[in-house]
Design a protein around this motif. Structure first.
Motif, PDB file in Angstrom:
ATOM      1  N   SER A 214      -4.461  24.651  11.817  1.00 50.39           N
ATOM      2  CA  SER A 214      -4.170  25.896  12.538  1.00 50.39           C
ATOM      3  C   SER A 214      -2.775  25.849  13.151  1.00 50.39           C
ATOM      4  O   SER A 214      -2.017  26.818  13.089  1.00 50.39           O
ATOM      5  N   LYS A 215      -2.411  24.722  13.727  1.00 52.17           N
ATOM      6  CA  LYS A 215      -1.087  24.566  14.334  1.00 52.17           C
ATOM      7  C   LYS A 215       0.006  24.560  13.268  1.00 52.17           C
ATOM      8  O   LYS A 215       1.094  25.099  13.474  1.00 52.17           O
TER       9      LYS A 215
ATOM     10  N   THR B 199     -10.100  31.941  10.659  1.00 56.18           N
ATOM     11  CA  THR B 199      -9.481  32.392   9.402  1.00 56.18           C
ATOM     12  C   THR B 199      -9.356  31.225   8.424  1.00 56.18           C
ATOM     13  O   THR B 199      -9.607  31.374   7.224  1.00 56.18           O
ATOM     14  N   LEU B 200      -8.996  30.046   8.927  1.00 60.92           N
ATOM     15  CA  LEU B 200      -8.882  28.843   8.079  1.00 60.92           C
ATOM     16  C   LEU B 200     -10.240  28.490   7.455  1.00 60.92           C
ATOM     17  O   LEU B 200     -10.321  28.201   6.259  1.00 60.92           O
ATOM     18  N   LYS B 201     -11.284  28.514   8.262  1.00 60.39           N
ATOM     19  CA  LYS B 201     -12.627  28.194   7.759  1.00 60.39           C
ATOM     20  C   LYS B 201     -13.055  29.183   6.686  1.00 60.39           C
ATOM     21  O   LYS B 201     -13.621  28.786   5.663  1.00 60.39           O
TER      22      LYS B 201
ATOM     23  N   LEU C 234      -7.433  16.925   7.007  1.00 64.80           N
ATOM     24  CA  LEU C 234      -6.968  17.346   8.332  1.00 64.80           C
ATOM     25  C   LEU C 234      -8.022  18.218   9.010  1.00 64.80           C
ATOM     26  O   LEU C 234      -8.667  19.032   8.362  1.00 64.80           O
ATOM     27  N   PRO C 235      -8.178  18.077  10.308  1.00 66.89           N
ATOM     28  CA  PRO C 235      -9.110  18.952  11.032  1.00 66.89           C
ATOM     29  C   PRO C 235      -8.545  20.381  11.101  1.00 66.89           C
ATOM     30  O   PRO C 235      -7.338  20.585  11.036  1.00 66.89           O
ATOM     31  N   TYR C 236      -9.445  21.347  11.213  1.00 63.70           N
ATOM     32  CA  TYR C 236      -9.027  22.751  11.235  1.00 63.70           C
ATOM     33  C   TYR C 236      -8.024  23.020  12.365  1.00 63.70           C
ATOM     34  O   TYR C 236      -7.092  23.805  12.211  1.00 63.70           O
ATOM     35  N   GLU C 237      -8.211  22.389  13.512  1.00 65.28           N
ATOM     36  CA  GLU C 237      -7.319  22.616  14.650  1.00 65.28           C
ATOM     37  C   GLU C 237      -5.877  22.236  14.312  1.00 65.28           C
ATOM     38  O   GLU C 237      -4.928  22.935  14.680  1.00 65.28           O
ATOM     39  N   GLU C 238      -5.717  21.129  13.601  1.00 59.51           N
ATOM     40  CA  GLU C 238      -4.374  20.674  13.228  1.00 59.51           C
ATOM     41  C   GLU C 238      -3.767  21.591  12.168  1.00 59.51           C
ATOM     42  O   GLU C 238      -2.588  21.947  12.234  1.00 59.51           O
TER      43      GLU C 238
END
Length: 185
Positions: free
Chosen positions: A152-153, A161-163, A146-150
């Motif tokens: 994140s949601k 923070t996710l990275k 999954l991409p970080y943006e997804e």
């Protein structure tokens, strides 16, 4: 000048002339024996070796020649036996090579499979040892791609923070595997 079999026999039977007799025996029958052996063995160098062994055996066992057949017939029989022995050796060597290749291929495949299983098990243990947030981020990013943006949601965290969590999780997993893996990478 090539001698006939009777002359060669006379020379071979006398201790003083046995060496001359052996040379005459070789000069007289070498070519025919070589081609007989070569048709069986095919390889020139091996055929030469078998021919040499034939003359050695003939010399060593000349006292057993009963003279109830022609000298060439006796030599032909020795050459045939030597060639067949060489062919059997070659078959055994080929079989041993094939067996070794098969064993090595299976060993490599078994070890690769075992290593892959061991690494996979270590990966699972490493993931389980992570703090909850890092485990969640790593699993979603690594397995679900999954991409970080997804992500994140889904988890309500900032992309930064996710990275950071993913980076720390990856480092901890690599360290865990390196520390616990039984063989070298």
């Amino acid at each position: 000048m090539k001698l006939n079999d009777d002359d060669i026999l006379k020379l071979m039977l006398q201790p003083k002339t046995v060496e001359k007799g052996l040379r005459a025996l070789m000069d007289t029958h070498q070519s025919r024996l070589y081609w007989h052996i070569r048709r069986l063995i095919v390889d020139h160098d091996l055929a030469q070796d078998v021919l040499q062994e034939t003359f050695i055996k003939a010399y060593q066992n000349f006292h057993q020649f009963k003279q109830d057949s022609k000298l060439y017939t006796w030599l032909y029989r020795i050459a045939t036996n030597e060639a067949l022995q060489q062919l059997n050796k070659m078959k055994k060597m080929k079989k041993a090579d094939e067996d070794a290749d098969y064993y090595m291929q299976n060993l490599v495949a078994d070890n690769a499979e075992k290593d892959a299983d061991e690494i996979q098990l270590l990966l699972q243990k490493a993931i389980q040892s992570l703090p909850e947030k890092q485990k969640l981020v790593f699993t979603m990013r690594y397995y679900d791609d999954l991409p970080y943006e997804e992500i994140s949601k889904i988890v309500d965290m900032s992309v930064g923070t996710l990275k950071t969590n993913y980076h720390y999780a990856k480092e901890k997993i690599e360290t865990f595997i390196k520390d616990n893996y039984s063989s070298e990478f």
